[in-house]
Design an enzyme around this catalytic site. Structure first.
Site, PDB file in Angstrom:
ATOM      1  N   ILE A 296       0.817  -1.209   0.000  1.00 29.85           N
ATOM      2  CA  ILE A 296       0.000   0.000   0.000  1.00 29.85           C
ATOM      3  C   ILE A 296       0.854   1.263   0.000  1.00 29.85           C
ATOM      4  O   ILE A 296       0.345   2.373   0.088  1.00 29.85           O
ATOM      5  CB  ILE A 296      -0.983   0.042   1.194  1.00 29.85           C
ATOM      6  CG1 ILE A 296      -0.246  -0.195   2.504  1.00 29.85           C
ATOM      7  CG2 ILE A 296      -2.108  -0.949   0.995  1.00 29.85           C
ATOM      8  CD1 ILE A 296      -1.103   0.025   3.731  1.00 29.85           C
ATOM      9  N   GLY A 297       2.141   1.106  -0.078  1.00 24.64           N
ATOM     10  CA  GLY A 297       2.964   2.311  -0.121  1.00 24.64           C
ATOM     11  C   GLY A 297       4.424   1.974   0.026  1.00 24.64           C
ATOM     12  O   GLY A 297       4.782   0.897   0.517  1.00 24.64           O
TER      13      GLY A 297
ATOM     14  N   GLY B 189      11.389   1.390   3.324  1.00 22.45           N
ATOM     15  CA  GLY B 189      10.840   0.092   2.957  1.00 22.45           C
ATOM     16  C   GLY B 189       9.438   0.212   2.427  1.00 22.45           C
ATOM     17  O   GLY B 189       8.895   1.308   2.297  1.00 22.45           O
TER      18      GLY B 189
ATOM     19  N   VAL C 154       5.293  -0.757   2.539  1.00 19.57           N
ATOM     20  CA  VAL C 154       4.269  -1.034   3.545  1.00 19.57           C
ATOM     21  C   VAL C 154       3.200  -1.940   2.929  1.00 19.57           C
ATOM     22  O   VAL C 154       2.723  -1.683   1.829  1.00 19.57           O
ATOM     23  CB  VAL C 154       3.647   0.275   4.045  1.00 19.57           C
ATOM     24  CG1 VAL C 154       2.648  -0.005   5.156  1.00 19.57           C
ATOM     25  CG2 VAL C 154       4.722   1.222   4.540  1.00 19.57           C
TER      26      VAL C 154
ATOM     27  N   LYS D 223       5.615  -2.909   7.757  1.00 19.15           N
ATOM     28  CA  LYS D 223       6.650  -2.167   7.037  1.00 19.15           C
ATOM     29  C   LYS D 223       7.842  -3.101   6.870  1.00 19.15           C
ATOM     30  O   LYS D 223       8.460  -3.506   7.846  1.00 19.15           O
ATOM     31  CB  LYS D 223       7.042  -0.908   7.802  1.00 19.15           C
ATOM     32  CG  LYS D 223       7.993  -0.046   7.003  1.00 19.15           C
ATOM     33  CD  LYS D 223       7.914   1.392   7.413  1.00 19.15           C
ATOM     34  CE  LYS D 223       9.017   1.706   8.399  1.00 19.15           C
ATOM     35  NZ  LYS D 223       8.999   3.076   8.837  1.00 19.15           N
TER      36      LYS D 223
ATOM     37  N   ASP E  91      11.151  14.052  11.186  1.00 20.95           N
ATOM     38  CA  ASP E  91      10.652  13.937   9.813  1.00 20.95           C
ATOM     39  C   ASP E  91       9.128  14.082   9.790  1.00 20.95           C
ATOM     40  O   ASP E  91       8.427  13.239   9.242  1.00 20.95           O
ATOM     41  CB  ASP E  91      11.113  12.618   9.194  1.00 20.95           C
ATOM     42  CG  ASP E  91      10.957  12.617   7.672  1.00 20.95           C
ATOM     43  OD1 ASP E  91      10.739  13.712   7.092  1.00 20.95           O
ATOM     44  OD2 ASP E  91      11.049  11.540   7.067  1.00 20.95           O
TER      45      ASP E  91
END
Ligand SMILES: *[C@@H]1O[C@H](CO)[C@@H](O)[C@H](O)[C@H]1NC(C)=O
Ligand SMILES: *[C@@H]1O[C@H](CO)[C@@H](O)[C@H](O)[C@H]1NC(C)=O
Ligand SMILES: *[C@@H]1O[C@H](CO)[C@@H](O)[C@H](O)[C@H]1NC(C)=O
Ligand SMILES: *[C@@H]1O[C@H](CO)[C@@H](O)[C@H](O)[C@H]1NC(C)=O
Ligand SMILES: *[C@@H]1O[C@H](CO)[C@@H](O)[C@H](O)[C@H]1NC(C)=O
Ligand SMILES: *[C@@H]1O[C@H](CO)[C@@H](O)[C@H](O)[C@H]1NC(C)=O
Ligand SMILES: *[C@@H]1O[C@H](CO)[C@@H](O)[C@H](O)[C@H]1NC(C)=O
Length: 923
Positions: free
Chosen positions: A632-633, A638, A640, A654, A754
Site C-alpha cells: 500500500i505504499g 521500505g 508497507v 513495514k 521527519d
C-alpha cells in the site's frame, strides 16, 4: 485608478470661495494665487479624512487639528479614521495631500492611517518636531525614508510597525536633536550605522524586531549618554555584549533578547544603577550571573531565559529589593534556590524551570510570589505548606515527595497547578475544590492514592485534568466532566461506572487501566479521543490487558522498556552473524509480558503475546509472500503492506528488503523505530504491535490506519472535500498533542525529525496518527545532539542548514509547515519563502485557505482556523528560540474557547504574524 483632475479643481474652487468672498476679493484672483491658509484648507479637504466636517472656516477646531494665532495649522493628530476605507490610501497610494503646504506644522501624527507610502512633501516641513507614522504599511520606496533627514528640528520620530527595509539611512545623522527614535518592527537590515553616535540627545531608541546584524560595537552608542530606553531585541546581532554598555549610566530599560549574542554578561552592567528592567532572553550567553547585578537596586524585571548561563544564583541579588519578575529558566543554573528570595517582598513572578537546581523549596517562597515555575529541576523535599495567594504553580519534573499540602486549596486565585512526574504520595486534599478559578490541573506520574475528592466538581473552569499513573482508587466523581476538555485518569485503580458524558465538552478522555465497571455512557461517541482499555469489568470490549499489578504502571513501563531495549541490543549483536530469525510481537498496551513459548515454527525465537497467536508464517500467508497486490505504499525505509490475519485483524507491515536490511543505516533506523515506539503510547501516535527479524526479511507490525496519509487525503479531490475545517483542525490538534507528548512527557524527549504530511496517517474517523519514527532521535541531555541532516525537503527547519544541533524546535517548524499545508491544501513552500515580504503579509487569511472547500462559517471553525494559522506562523519563525514549544501549542489548543472578536474576512496574515488576534503561549 486616478480621480479626474477636474474633480480636484472644482473642489479647490468650491472651498476657496468662502474665505475669499468674505474678504471681498474678486474670484479670478483666487484660483491663480491661493493664500497659504487656503492651501492648507484645500489639503485638508483633499485628504478626505474630515468628510464629516462641513464648515471649513471652522477647521482649527476640527478634531485633531491645532492652529497658531494666525490660523495656520501647527498640529495634525490622528485624523478621524471614519472615512479611511474609501480614502486614497486604500488604493495603494499615500494620502493625496502634499504636506509641504503646512509650512507651520510642528506635530504630525498619522499613525494607524493605513498609509501605503510616505506622505508627499514631508521633507519641506522644517519646523516639524514630532512625526509619528507608525502602524502603517510604508515601504522603502527610493528617496524615502532618507527624505526624513531634512527634518532637522525633529525631536520625535516614530516609524515603527511598517515594512521599511534596507539599511538604516546614513542621512539620519542629520537628526541631531532627536530625543525619541522608534524604528522597531520593520525590515531594516545590515549593521547599525555609526550615525547614532551623533544623536547624543537620544533618550529613547527602539530598533527591536528588524533584521539587523553584526556586533554591538561600542562606538555605536558610546556617545548616547542620555539614553534611558534601549531596545535592540529580536534582531540578528552577534558577538559579545560590549563592556562599554556600562557607560550608558542613564539607562532605565535595556532589552537585548532574541539575538545571537554570546559570551558572558559583562560585569559593567552593574554600573547601570538606574536600570529597572533588563532582558537578555534567548541568546547564547554563558558564564555565570555576575555578582555586580546586585548593584542594580532599582531593578524590577530581570529575564535571562533561554541561554547557557551556569553557576549559582549570586547572593548579591538579595539587594534587588524592587524585583518583581525574575526569569532564569532554561539555562544551566546550579545550586539551590536561595532562602533570601522570600525576602524580596515585591517579587511576584519567579521562573527557574529547566535548570539543574537542587535542594529544597524554601519554606516561605510561596507566601508572596504568585507565579512560581520551578519545573524540570532536581528539587527534593516537599511542597512547603506556607502558601499565600498563588495564581500559577509548576513544580513538575522534579524529585519532590510527600503529600500535597491541604493549604494549596486556600490559594483561591490558582489557575494552573502542575505537579506531574514527582513522587508525591498521600491523597488529593479535598480543599482542591476551593480552587474555583482552576483551568489546568496535572498530577500525573506520582504515587498519589485515595479517591478523587468529589469537591473537584466545583472547579467549573477546569479544562484539563491529568491524574494518570497514580494509585488512585474509588469512583470518578459524577460531575467531573462538566467543563473539562482534557481528562487523563489512566493507570490508576478507579472503580465504579463512568458518569454520563452527554452534553459535556470532553474531547480527550483516558480512563484506561482502571477498575471501572458498568456501561459505557452514551455520550462517549462525542469524545474525540478516548481510551477505556483495560477496565476488565466495563461492559464492552475493554478487557484487553495483562493481569498485572496496575498500581505500578510508571515503574512497570520503565522496566518493560529496559527489557525491550536489551532485546533490541542483543538483536543488534546477533543480527547478520547468526542466520536465525526473531519475531517480537507485543500486546497493544503498556503492560507487556514476555511469554517464552515453544516456537511453533522453527524460526521463531520468542513472542510477545498479541491477541492470540501470530507467527511469521501467518504474515507470509496473509500477504501471499509479500505480493505486490498487498503493497500500500513505499516509504524511505521500505514498503508497507496491508495484511489480514487469520483472526480477522488487519495490520500494516513495514518491510525492509534484505538488501536494505543489510545496509547499516536502514538497519539502524529499523532499530530506532522499535526503540522509540516501544517506549511511547499515545492516541495520536501509531501503535507498533511488534517486529520481526528473520533471515528472509525484517519488518515492523503496526496498527492499520484505513485512510492512509494526510498527504494523499489532501491530494485527492474527493477526500479533500471530506476534510472539512473541523476535521482539518482536529488533525492538526492531534498532531500537536502527539508531538507535545514526545517532546515534553517522554524522558528523554523524542524528536521525530521527519514530520511531513506523508508521515501523518489518518484512521477511519480521520484522527491523526504520527508515524515513521525511523529518523527519530532521543534527546540525550548528557551528550550533544549533533547528527547528520535527515528529514524531508520542504519541511526541514532552516537552522539545520547551518547547524547540526537537533532540538525539539526542529519538529515545531515541520509542524508549522504541516499545519499550513493542511489549511491551504497544498505545500506552502512558496508562501513561506515569501513570508517576510510585505506583499505576502498583506494577504488575507481567507485568500490562502484551501479553495476546494467553502470558507469556514461556524463560529467554532472561524476561531479554530485563525488559531491554527496563528500557531502555524509562529512555529515557522526562522529563529528556533522564538518558536513556541509544542506544549505551548497543545495548551493553546486545549485552552482555546474565547468568543470571536474579529471579522474573518478582514483578518490578514500580518495580523496573525503579530498575534493581534490570539496571543499564543500565554503561560
Ligand atoms: C463656520 O465657522 C465659522 C467660524 O467658527 C462661523 O463664524 C460660521 O458661522 C460657521 N458657519 C456655519 C454655516 O456654521
Ligand atoms: C505613535 O502612534 C502609536 C499609535 O497611535 C502610539 O502607540 C505611539 O505611542 C506613538 N508614538 C509616539 C512616539 O508617541
Ligand atoms: C531638503 O531641503 C532642501 C532645502 O530646504 C531642499 O533643497 C532639498 O531638496 C530637501 N531634500 C529632500 C530630500 O527633500
Ligand atoms: C520596542 O518596540 C517593540 C515593538 O516593535 C515593543 O514591543 C517594545 O515594547 C518597544 N520597547 C520599548 C523599550 O519600548
Ligand atoms: C560624540 O559626539 C561628539 C559631539 O557631537 C562628536 O564630536 C564625536 O565624534 C562623537 N563620538 C563618536 C564616537 O562618534
Ligand atoms: C566608558 O567607561 C569606561 C569605564 O568603564 C571609561 O574608561 C571610558 O572612558 C568610558 N567611555 C566613554 C566614551 O565615556
Ligand atoms: C530576611 O530579612 C530579615 C529581616 O530583614 C533578616 O533577618 C533575614 O536574615 C533575611 N533572611 C535571609 C535569608 O536573608
Amino acid at each position: 485608478m486616478v480621480i479626474p483632475t477636474s474633480f480636484f479643481i472644482s473642489v479647490l474652487l468650491l472651498f476657496a470661495i468662502n474665505p475669499i468672498t468674505e474678504a471681498g476679493t474678486h474670484r479670478k484672483v483666487v484660483v491663480s494665487k491661493l493664500s497659504h491658509l487656503d492651501e492648507e484648507a484645500n489639503a485638508l479637504i483633499l485628504s478626505g479624512w474630515w468628510s464629516n466636517q462641513h464648515n471649513i472656516s471652522n477647521r482649527c477646531s476640527w478634531p485633531g487639528i491645532h492652529c497658531n494665532n494666525a490660523g495656520s495649522i501647527t498640529e495634525i493628530t490622528s485624523p478621524p479614521r471614519k472615512n479611511y476605507d474609501s480614502s486614497l490610501a486604500k488604493q495603494g497610494r499615500s494620502t493625496g495631500i502634499d504636506f509641504s503646504v503646512f509650512l507651520n506644522l510642528v506635530h504630525l501624527d498619522l499613525s494607524e492611517m493605513g498609509l501605503y507610502g510616505f506622505p508627499k512633501g514631508l521633507s519641506s516641513l522644517n519646523k516639524l518636531k514630532f512625526l509619528n507614522l507608525s502602524h502603517n504599511k510604508l515601504k522603502d520606496e527610493p528617496g524615502s525614508p532618507s527624505s526624513l533627514a531634512n527634518l532637522t528640528q525633529l525631536l520625535v520620530l516614530d516609524i515603527s510597525y511598517n515594512f521599511i527595509g534596507g539599511q538604516i539611512p546614513n542621512e539620519f545623522s542629520m537628526l541631531e536633536r532627536l530625543v525619541t527614535l522608534d524604528l522597531s518592527s520593520n525590515l531594516f537590515s545590515g549593521t547599525i550605522p555609526l550615525i547614532f553616535s551623533h544623536m547624543s540627545n537620544l533618550i529613547y531608541m527602539n530598533l527591536s524586531s528588524n533584521q539587523l546584524t553584526g556586533d554591538l560595537t561600542a562606538t555605536t552608542y558610546a556617545n548616547l549618554t542620555k539614553l534611558e530606553n534601549l531596545d535592540l531585541s529580536q534582531n540578528g546581532f552577534s558577538g559579545l555584549i560590549p563592556q562599554e554598555i556600562g557607560n550608558l549610566t542613564n539607562l532605565l530599560t535595556l532589552d537585548l533578547s532574541l539575538n545571537n549574542l554570546v559570551g558572558p554578561i559583562p560585569h559593567q552592567i552593574g554600573y547601570l544603577n538606574r536600570l529597572t528592567s533588563l532582558h537578555l532572553n534567548s541568546n547564547s550567553i554563558n558564564g555565570s550571573i555576575p555578582s555586580s547585578l546586585g548593584l542594580l537596586t532599582q531593578l524590577e524585571v530581570l529575564t535571562i531565559k533561554n541561554n547557557e548561563v551556569g553557576g549559582s544564583i549570586p547572593s548579591e541579588l538579595e539587594n534587588l529589593v524592587h524585583l518583581k519578575v525574575l526569569d532564569l529558566s532554561y539555562n544551566e543554573i546550579l545550586g539551590v534556590i536561595p532562602k533570601w528570595i522570600s525576602n524580596l517582598t515585591q517579587l511576584d513572578d519567579i521562573r527557574l524551570s529547566g535548570n539543574q537546581i537542587c535542594g529544597y523549596i524554601p519554606s516561605t517562597i510561596l507566601v508572596h510570589i504568585s507565579h512560581v515555575d520551578l519545573s524540570t529541576n532536581k528539587l527534593i523535599g516537599s511542597i512547603p505548606f506556607q502558601i499565600g495567594n498563588l495564581s500559577y504553580l509548576d513544580v513538575s519534573y522534579n524529585n519532590l515527595a510527600g503529600p500535597i499540602p491541604e493549604q494549596i486549596g486556600y490559594s483561591n486565585r490558582l489557575t494552573f497547578l502542575h505537579l506531574d512526574s514527582n513522587c508525591f504520595t498521600g491523597s488529593i486534599p479535598s480543599s482542591i475544590g476551593l480552587l474555583t478559578e482552576m483551568i489546568m490541573l496535572t498530577m500525573g506520574h506520582n504515587k498519589i492514592n485515595g479517591s478523587i475528592p468529589i469537591e473537584i466538581d466545583h472547579l467549573l473552569h477546569l479544562g484539563a485534568l491529568d491524574l494518570s499513573t497514580n494509585r488512585l482508587s474509588g469512583v470518578i466523581p459524577s460531575g467531573l466532566f462538566v467543563h473539562l476538555t482534557f481528562v487523563d485518569l489512566s493507570t490508576n485503580n478507579l472503580s465504579g461506572s463512568i458518569p454520563s458524558l452527554i452534553g459535556k465538552s470532553v474531547n480527550h478522555l483516558d480512563l484506561s487501566y482502571n477498575n471501572l465497571s458498568g456501561n459505557i455512557p452514551e455520550g462517549i461517541d462525542s469524545v474525540q479521543f478516548y481510551n477505556l482499555e483495560c477496565n476488565p469489568f466495563l461492559n464492552g470490549d475493554y478487557h484487553n490487558c495483562q493481569s498485572e499489578n496496575l498500581n505500578n504502571g510508571h515503574d512497570k513501563s520503565l522496566s518493560t522498556l529496559g527489557l525491550v531495549l536489551i532485546i533490541v541490543a542483543s538483536i543488534l549483536v546477533s543480527f547478520g552473524s547468526i542466520g536465525i530469525g526473531i519475531c517480537v510481537l507485543f500486546a497493544r498496551h503498556r503492560s507487556r509480558r514476555l511469554k517464552s513459548k515453544a516456537a511453533k515454527h522453527g524460526d521463531l525465537f520468542s513472542i510477545w503475546e498479541y491477541d492470540g497467536k501470530i507467527a511469521f508464517e501467518d504474515i507470509v500467508e496473509a500477504t501471499e509472500d509479500f505480493d505486490i497486490r498487498y503493497c500500500i505504499g513505499t516509504g524511505a525505509y521500505g514498503s508497507v503492506y496491508k495484511a489480514e490475519l487469520p483472526s480477522g485483524k488487519t495490520i500494516a507491515l513495514k518491510k525492509l528488503h534484505k538488501t536494505e536490511s543489510e545496509n547499516p543505516s536502514f538497519y539502524k533506523s529499523f532499530c530506532k523505530e522499535v526503540e522509540v515506539l516501544t517506549e511511547i503510547r499515545h492516541r495520536n501516535i501509531i501503535r507498533l504491535y511488534g517486529y520481526c527479524l528473520h533471515n528472509r526479511c525484517m519488518f515492523l507490525v503496526y496498527e492499520y490506519l484505513e485512510r492512509g496519509s494526510l498527504f494523499c487525503n489532501l491530494a485527492n479531490e474527493i477526500e479533500a472535500q471530506e476534510l472539512n475545517w473541523s476535521k482539518r483542525v482536529n488533525i492538526i490538534k492531534g498532531t500537536s498533542y502527539a508531538l507535545a507528548y514526545m517532546h515534553h512527557h517522554c524522558t528523554p524527549p523524542i524528536v521525530h525529525r521527519d514530520i511531513t504530511t506523508s508521515n501523518i496517517l489518518l484512521n477511519s474517523e480521520l484522527d491523526a496518527c504520527v508515524s515513521d519514527f525511523g529518523t527519530a532521535r532521543l534527546l540525550d541531555t548528557d551528550s550533544s545532539n549533533l547528527t547528520i541532516l535527515v528529514g524531508t525537503y520542504g519541511y526541514v527547519a532552516p537552522e539545520l542548514a547551518y547547524t547540526i544541533n537537533v532540538t525539539t524546535k526542529c519538529d515545531v517548524y515541520s509542524f508549522g509547515v504541516v499545519a499550513l499545508e493542511t489549511m491551504m491544501g497544498h505545500h506552502p513552500g512558496e508562501f513561506i519563502s515569501r513570508l517576510s515580504k510585505p506583499s505576502t503579509q498583506n494577504l488575507m487569511v481567507k485568500d490562502v485557505l484551501d479553495s476546494r472547500i467553502p470558507l469556514p462559517i461556524l463560529e467554532k471553525d472561524l476561531q479554530d482556523v485563525v488559531l491554527v494559522m496563528t500557531l502555524a506562523l509562529a512555529c515557522l519563525s526562522s529563529d528556533p528560540k522564538s518558536r513556541p514549544s509544542m506544549e505551548d501549542v497543545a495548551n493553546d489548543f486545549l485552552a482555546s474557547n474565547s468568543p470571536i472578536h474579529f471579522s474573518f474576512s478582514d483578518v490578514s496574515i500580518y495580523q496573525l504574524m503579530n498575534q493581534e488576534i490570539y496571543v499564543i503561549g500565554k503561560n
